[in-house]
Each structure stands twice: as structure tokens, then as C-alpha cells.
Write a protein that holds these residues in place. Structure first.
Motif, PDB file in Angstrom:
ATOM      1  N   LEU A 161      77.504  71.136  80.254  1.00 25.98           N
ATOM      2  CA  LEU A 161      76.372  70.555  79.548  1.00 25.98           C
ATOM      3  C   LEU A 161      76.804  69.501  78.530  1.00 25.98           C
ATOM      4  CD1 LEU A 161      74.162  73.731  79.009  1.00 25.98           C
ATOM      5  CD2 LEU A 161      73.781  71.879  80.633  1.00 25.98           C
ATOM      6  N   ASN A 162      78.085  69.522  78.152  1.00 29.32           N
ATOM      7  CA  ASN A 162      78.571  68.561  77.169  1.00 29.32           C
ATOM      8  C   ASN A 162      79.486  67.496  77.772  1.00 29.32           C
ATOM      9  OD1 ASN A 162      77.741  69.404  74.226  1.00 29.32           O
ATOM     10  ND2 ASN A 162      78.069  71.290  75.381  1.00 29.32           N
ATOM     11  N   LEU A 163      79.430  67.310  79.092  1.00 25.21           N
ATOM     12  CA  LEU A 163      80.168  66.209  79.693  1.00 25.21           C
ATOM     13  C   LEU A 163      79.625  64.876  79.182  1.00 25.21           C
ATOM     14  CD1 LEU A 163      80.468  67.146  83.492  1.00 25.21           C
ATOM     15  CD2 LEU A 163      82.227  67.333  81.727  1.00 25.21           C
ATOM     16  N   SER A 164      80.532  63.960  78.927  1.00 26.77           N
ATOM     17  CA  SER A 164      80.095  62.602  78.617  1.00 26.77           C
ATOM     18  C   SER A 164      79.664  61.908  79.906  1.00 26.77           C
ATOM     19  CB  SER A 164      81.237  61.812  77.973  1.00 26.77           C
ATOM     20  OG  SER A 164      82.270  61.602  78.918  1.00 26.77           O
ATOM     21  N   SER A 165      78.968  60.802  79.772  1.00 27.56           N
ATOM     22  CA  SER A 165      78.563  60.048  80.956  1.00 27.56           C
ATOM     23  C   SER A 165      79.778  59.580  81.748  1.00 27.56           C
ATOM     24  CB  SER A 165      77.720  58.832  80.545  1.00 27.56           C
ATOM     25  OG  SER A 165      76.513  59.245  79.946  1.00 27.56           O
ATOM     26  N   HIS A 194      83.059  60.262  86.590  1.00 29.84           N
ATOM     27  CA  HIS A 194      84.355  60.580  87.198  1.00 29.84           C
ATOM     28  C   HIS A 194      84.211  61.755  88.161  1.00 29.84           C
ATOM     29  CE1 HIS A 194      88.699  60.885  87.540  1.00 29.84           C
ATOM     30  NE2 HIS A 194      88.606  62.174  87.268  1.00 29.84           N
ATOM     31  N   TYR A 195      83.444  62.751  87.766  1.00 28.34           N
ATOM     32  CA  TYR A 195      83.197  63.909  88.636  1.00 28.34           C
ATOM     33  C   TYR A 195      82.506  63.473  89.929  1.00 28.34           C
ATOM     34  CZ  TYR A 195      80.748  68.034  90.407  1.00 28.34           C
ATOM     35  OH  TYR A 195      80.237  69.014  91.220  1.00 28.34           O
ATOM     36  N   GLN A 196      81.475  62.659  89.785  1.00 26.26           N
ATOM     37  CA  GLN A 196      80.746  62.201  90.964  1.00 26.26           C
ATOM     38  C   GLN A 196      81.642  61.403  91.911  1.00 26.26           C
ATOM     39  OE1 GLN A 196      77.168  60.085  89.582  1.00 26.26           O
ATOM     40  NE2 GLN A 196      76.026  61.669  90.651  1.00 26.26           N
ATOM     41  N   PRO A 212      74.158  66.544  83.149  1.00 20.43           N
ATOM     42  CA  PRO A 212      74.368  66.193  81.744  1.00 20.43           C
ATOM     43  C   PRO A 212      73.777  64.816  81.476  1.00 20.43           C
ATOM     44  CG  PRO A 212      76.397  65.945  82.989  1.00 20.43           C
ATOM     45  CD  PRO A 212      75.388  66.528  83.934  1.00 20.43           C
ATOM     46  N   PRO A 213      72.692  64.707  80.725  1.00 14.80           N
ATOM     47  CA  PRO A 213      71.924  63.467  80.684  1.00 14.80           C
ATOM     48  C   PRO A 213      72.489  62.343  79.838  1.00 14.80           C
ATOM     49  CG  PRO A 213      70.909  65.134  79.312  1.00 14.80           C
ATOM     50  CD  PRO A 213      72.069  65.793  79.997  1.00 14.80           C
TER      51      PRO A 213
END
Length: 232
Positions: free
Chosen positions: A159-163, A168-170, A196-197
Motif C-alpha cells: 500500500l506504500n509503494l511509490s509510483s 517497476h513492478y508492472q 497503490p494510487p
């Protein structure tokens, strides 16, 4: 983590059915219930095989995509991630044991239907029914604790991933592996994980800005097993 919620409900529902089966197969040796017991066993066998397909797809997604991403992102998760992957293999052994036990009970009931009650010793059926019920209970505990560890370690981090981290995950994880349920365009990730918005706010309030960082639900409480229901 709505997939975990769904999986928990299915685990408890299958336990209730298996508990009923464990009593019916014993009663079937003393009454004309062997056909009904056989039908219950075949139905459970089908349900359990469907379950195995779903939980294996979920585990494959975690092993190939989610866990490697967080092992790279969070040094504290590296060892736990490896342990969770090994637990996926342990689940396979439990599933095989339960499947074989259900097949054995089904065979006993089919023998009763075709040949009569007297050819199947009651103690054999009762012992096998109790063993299968115990094996399933241990399997359920393993999975529930497995889910709890994942949620405790990863939910807040997700929930606290940065954009930038999310992109990077995507790009480097999600898109490079086959995912059972591809992400939809409505900010939903595979298996119901919330998107994570935003970037963390400058006030340090986390990915949800003024809503703050959520606390992890489901703290892990390790235990060896739940008590096995007694057969009557």
C-alpha cells in the motif's frame, strides 16, 4: 487481499463438508447410506480438485511475480519469501495425502454398495476417515498461517509503494510472467490487491496520503495444529 478472504471461506466450508463425510461413512456401515456417502465423497473430491487448481495458480503467481519483486525491494523479506515458496511445495504433499485418503474412502463405500456391509471392517473406515479429517485440518492451519505471514509482511509495504516502485513492478515482474488474473484498468491488481494510487506524501503519511499507513491485519500466531473434531 480479497482472494485470501475468499480462500479462507472455502477452506472452512470444505472442512464442514469433510466433517459431515467423516461421520456419514461410518454410519453407512450400519445403515443403508453407502450410496449417499459415495456421492458426498465424489462431490468433495471434485470440489477439492477445483480448489487445488485455484490455490496452485495463486502460488505460481506469488512464486514467479510477487515474491521476487518484494525480495528485491525488501531485504527483510528475502528469507521469508524463500520460506513461503517452500511452504507451497509442502502444500502439494498435503493435497496429495488428502486426495488419496478421499479416494480410499470412496473405494470402501463403493465396495459396500456392490458387495454388502460385512466386507468392509468398520475400524478401517473409521480410522481412515479420522486420518483424512486430521490431514485436512493440518493443511488448513498451514495455509491460514501462510496467508497471515504474507499479509503481515507485505500488505503495508504494498500500500506504500511509490509510483516509481509500482511501475517497476508492472514492467519488470508483472508483465514478464503469466498471471492467472491480469490486472484490470480500474486500479485493481491480480487477485484483488489494491492499486497503490499515489507517491508517498511529503508529510510521510504513506501511499494513502492523509488517510495514513494502514496497520497490517492478521498478526501471525504460530501453532502446530487446530484440535481435530471428534468422530461420533
Amino acid at each position: 487481499m480479497d482472494t485470501h478472504v475468499m480462500f479462507r471461506a472455502e477452506l472452512y466450508a470444505m472442512l464442514e463438508v469433510l466433517y459431515d463425510i467423516s461421520r456419514v461413512v461410518v454410519w453407512a456401515l450400519q445403515a443403508d447410506m453407502a450410496e449417499s456417502a459415495t456421492e458426498m465423497l465424489l462431490s468433495f473430491q471434485s470440489t477439492f480438485q477445483d480448489w487445488i487448481g485455484k490455490i496452485h495458480a495463486h502460488a505460481e503467481f506469488e512464486d514467479n511475480t510477487l515474491f521476487p519483486f518484494f525480495q528485491q525491494l525488501l531485504p527483510a523479506f528475502r528469507m521469508m519469501g524463500a520460506d513461503l515458496m517452500r511452504e507451497h511445495q509442502l502444500m502439494d504433499a498435503h493435497e496429495q495425502d488428502i486426495t488419496e485418503g478421499i479416494a480410499s474412502l470412496t473405494h470402501h463405500m463403493q465396495v459396500v454398495v456392490s458387495s454388502g456391509v460385512s466386507v468392509v471392517p468398520a475400524d478401517i473406515v473409521k480410522r481412515e476417515a479420522k486420518r483424512v479429517l486430521g490431514a485436512y485440518t493440518d493443511y488448513q492451519v498451514l495455509i491460514l498461517e501462510h496467508f497471515a505471514q504474507e499479509e503481515q509482511m507485505l500488505l503495508v509495504a504494498w500500500l506504500n509503494l511509490s509510483s516509481t516502485e509500482y511501475q517497476h513492478y508492472q514492467t519488470h515482474y508483472l508483465m514478464q510472467h503469466a498471471v492467472p488474473h491480469p490486472p484490470a484498468s480500474d486500479a485493481k491488481m491480480p487477485h484483488g490487491v489494491p492499486h497503490p494510487p499515489t507517491e508517498p506524501s511529503s508529510e510521510g503519511k504513506g501511499a494513502w496520503g492523509s488517510r495514513g499507513i494502514v496497520e497490517s491485519p492478521c498478526p501471525v500466531q504460530r501453532r502446530k495444529s487446530l484440535p481435530h473434531p471428534k468422530l461420533h
